[in-house]
Design a protein around this motif. Structure first.
Motif, short mmCIF file in Angstrom:
data_model
loop_
_atom_site.label_atom_id
_atom_site.label_comp_id
_atom_site.label_asym_id
_atom_site.label_seq_id
_atom_site.Cartn_x
_atom_site.Cartn_y
_atom_site.Cartn_z
N LYS A 1 0.80 -0.97 -0.24
CA LYS A 1 0.14 0.31 0.04
C LYS A 1 1.07 1.18 -0.56
CE LYS A 1 -4.11 1.97 2.16
NZ LYS A 1 -4.10 2.98 1.29
N HIS A 2 0.99 1.88 -1.13
CA HIS A 2 1.81 2.72 -1.28
C HIS A 2 1.24 4.19 -0.08
CE1 HIS A 2 3.67 6.46 -3.60
NE2 HIS A 2 3.98 5.92 -3.83
N ARG A 3 1.79 5.54 -0.07
CA ARG A 3 1.16 5.95 0.88
C ARG A 3 -0.23 7.14 0.05
NH1 ARG A 3 5.80 8.32 -1.09
NH2 ARG A 3 6.13 10.30 -1.66
N TYR A 4 -0.30 6.58 -1.39
CA TYR A 4 -0.83 7.60 -2.09
C TYR A 4 -1.92 6.64 -2.30
CZ TYR A 4 1.91 11.72 -1.51
OH TYR A 4 2.89 12.97 -1.72
N TRP A 5 -1.81 5.48 -2.87
CA TRP A 5 -1.95 4.45 -4.12
C TRP A 5 -2.59 3.81 -3.26
CZ3 TRP A 5 2.44 4.67 -7.04
CH2 TRP A 5 3.75 5.78 -7.15
N ASN A 6 -3.77 2.79 -3.50
CA ASN A 6 -4.10 1.23 -2.83
C ASN A 6 -3.22 0.23 -3.69
OD1 ASN A 6 -5.24 2.09 -0.60
ND2 ASN A 6 -6.96 1.94 -2.37
N ASP A 7 -2.71 -1.08 -3.45
CA ASP A 7 -2.09 -2.03 -4.09
C ASP A 7 -1.30 -1.63 -5.38
OD1 ASP A 7 -3.93 -3.56 -3.25
OD2 ASP A 7 -5.46 -2.46 -4.79
N ALA A 8 -0.36 -0.83 -5.12
CA ALA A 8 0.74 -0.96 -5.80
C ALA A 8 2.26 -1.58 -5.68
CB ALA A 8 1.71 0.73 -4.92
N LYS A 9 2.59 -1.66 -6.49
CA LYS A 9 3.53 -3.16 -6.92
C LYS A 9 4.98 -1.64 -6.71
CE LYS A 9 1.28 -5.74 -9.79
NZ LYS A 9 -0.32 -3.98 -10.86
N LEU A 10 5.88 -2.78 -6.10
CA LEU A 10 7.02 -2.86 -6.10
C LEU A 10 8.29 -3.39 -6.70
CD1 LEU A 10 9.08 -0.15 -4.48
CD2 LEU A 10 9.75 -2.34 -2.66
N ASP A 11 9.28 -2.97 -7.33
CA ASP A 11 9.72 -3.80 -8.63
C ASP A 11 11.87 -3.70 -8.36
OD1 ASP A 11 7.41 -5.10 -10.51
OD2 ASP A 11 8.20 -3.87 -12.00
N TYR A 12 12.16 -4.27 -8.58
CA TYR A 12 13.36 -4.22 -9.18
C TYR A 12 13.67 -4.64 -10.70
CZ TYR A 12 14.42 -4.24 -4.13
OH TYR A 12 15.10 -3.61 -2.66
N VAL B 1 14.92 0.45 -8.85
CA VAL B 1 13.72 0.40 -7.35
C VAL B 1 12.53 1.37 -7.64
CG1 VAL B 1 13.35 -0.46 -5.43
CG2 VAL B 1 15.34 -0.65 -6.18
N ILE B 2 11.45 0.54 -7.98
CA ILE B 2 10.37 1.48 -8.65
C ILE B 2 9.46 1.34 -7.97
CG2 ILE B 2 8.74 2.22 -10.90
CD1 ILE B 2 12.01 1.19 -12.31
N ALA B 3 8.10 2.50 -7.43
CA ALA B 3 6.97 1.75 -7.28
C ALA B 3 5.95 1.88 -8.41
CB ALA B 3 6.21 2.23 -6.07
N TYR B 4 4.76 0.87 -8.60
CA TYR B 4 4.12 1.82 -9.28
C TYR B 4 2.58 1.35 -9.26
CZ TYR B 4 4.47 -2.63 -12.44
OH TYR B 4 4.90 -3.82 -12.32
N GLY B 5 1.82 2.48 -10.21
CA GLY B 5 0.37 1.41 -9.49
C GLY B 5 -0.68 2.25 -10.70
N GLY B 6 -1.78 2.07 -10.57
CA GLY B 6 -3.37 2.13 -11.52
C GLY B 6 -3.55 1.19 -12.81
N ASP B 7 -2.74 1.05 -12.56
CA ASP B 7 -2.52 -0.40 -13.99
C ASP B 7 -1.32 -1.49 -13.74
OD1 ASP B 7 -1.59 -1.79 -16.00
OD2 ASP B 7 -2.40 0.42 -17.70
N SER B 8 -1.55 -2.64 -14.10
CA SER B 8 -1.58 -2.81 -13.20
C SER B 8 0.18 -3.32 -13.86
CB SER B 8 -2.28 -4.95 -13.18
OG SER B 8 -2.63 -5.27 -14.96
N ASN B 9 0.33 -3.54 -16.21
CA ASN B 9 1.32 -3.36 -16.47
C ASN B 9 2.53 -2.41 -16.20
OD1 ASN B 9 0.52 -5.82 -17.41
ND2 ASN B 9 -0.66 -5.07 -19.02
N PHE B 10 3.87 -2.79 -15.96
CA PHE B 10 4.40 -1.32 -15.87
C PHE B 10 4.77 -0.43 -17.13
CE2 PHE B 10 8.31 0.92 -16.49
CZ PHE B 10 9.21 0.75 -15.26
N PRO B 11 4.09 0.40 -17.15
CA PRO B 11 5.00 1.27 -16.03
C PRO B 11 3.74 2.12 -15.29
CG PRO B 11 4.89 2.37 -18.55
CD PRO B 11 4.92 1.14 -18.14
N GLY B 12 2.77 1.09 -15.35
CA GLY B 12 1.50 1.78 -14.17
C GLY B 12 1.24 3.79 -15.01
N SER B 13 -0.20 3.77 -14.16
CA SER B 13 -0.44 4.99 -14.35
C SER B 13 0.27 5.50 -14.13
CB SER B 13 -2.10 5.30 -14.35
OG SER B 13 -3.12 4.26 -14.25
N TYR B 14 0.31 5.37 -12.65
CA TYR B 14 2.07 6.69 -11.87
C TYR B 14 3.21 5.56 -10.85
CZ TYR B 14 -2.69 4.72 -9.51
OH TYR B 14 -3.28 3.97 -8.73
#
Ligand SMILES: [Zn+2]
Length: 237
Positions: free
Chosen positions: A42-53, A68-81
């Motif tokens: 749970k990212h501080r702004y987004w629910n269900d974010a992913k953390l990738d290396y 090292v990247i957190a992303y979310g909004g879309d299940s595929n990288f690079p996400g919506s944010y």
């Protein structure tokens, strides 16, 4: 400071491209370089974010990188944010040094910059103090073992090789900071202070080596024996 764009590529200063700002890409025409999914969180702004290396490749020189990247909004990288937490390798800008700076002193300066890049701030402060120390020694200011760095700086200023303003900076920004690291109890020091030490160490190198012939003349008139005038030790027979 590395940044990630909307396409998921990272803009960073690349060590393989002599520190130039370059684009590190996460995919090729046919696939991706690779990724390790660390977690969903749970990212501080987004629910269900992913953390990738995630692996990247410099578009300029082909060097590999890892972000090292957190992303979310879309299940595929690079996400919506997305947010870039860390990126390796990245270099900072490198200060220009005069071409006549002796090799060992130039390397010491670069090592100080590398320490700054990797966050070993105290080590960097020690390196920039060492640059000052070795520069004065190479210019004949270490008269005997007991000559302190403080005295050497003052002598160089008295000879007119460095200005009064530079004398003050050499003392305050480089020598005292370095001494704190070498001789005092461990304490955190501010990166800004070490940035200033880097800046003034470069200025001191410019004073001594930008117009080397004029400085050599000044040193000889003052009775100093710079490294250029020292006889190499006689070969053993
Ligand atoms: Zn590159």
């Amino acid at each position: 400071m590395a940044e990630i764009n909307d396409q998921g590529n990272v803009q960073a200063r690349c060590p393989g491209c002599r520190g130039a700002l370059s684009s590190f890409e996460w995919r090729t025409a046919t696939g991706i370089h690779g990724t390790v999914r660390a977690s969903s969180f749970k990212h501080r702004y987004w629910n269900d974010a992913k953390l990738d290396y995630r692996l990247f490749r410099c578009a300029g020189c082909g060097r590999g990188g890892i972000g090292v990247i957190a992303y979310g909004g879309d299940s595929n990288f690079p996400g919506s944010y997305r947010e870039l937490y860390d990126f390796y390798p990245e270099v900072r800008d490198r200060l220009q040094l005069p071409k006549d700076v002796p090799k060992g002193i130039g390397k010491e300066f670069r090592e100080g910059e590398k320490c700054l890049e990797s966050g070993t701030i105290r080590a960097a402060a020690g390196m920039f103090r060492s640059v000052l120390d070795k520069t004065l020694r190479a210019n004949g200011y270490k008269l005997k073992n007991g000559t302190t760095l403080e005295q050497q700086i003052d002598m160089a200023a008295d000879d007119g090789v460095i200005t009064a303003a530079r004398r003050r900076r050499a003392h305050e920004e480089i020598r005292v900071l370095g001494n704190d690291v070498l001789h005092d109890e461990w304490q955190e020091i501010a990166i800004e202070d070490v940035e200033a030490a880097r800046h003034y160490a470069q200025r001191v190198l410019e004073d001594f080596y930008d117009d080397r012939q004029s400085v050599l003349k000044l040193l000889r008139e003052a009775g100093r024996v710079p490294d250029e005038d020292k006889q190499p030790p006689a070969a053993a027979t």
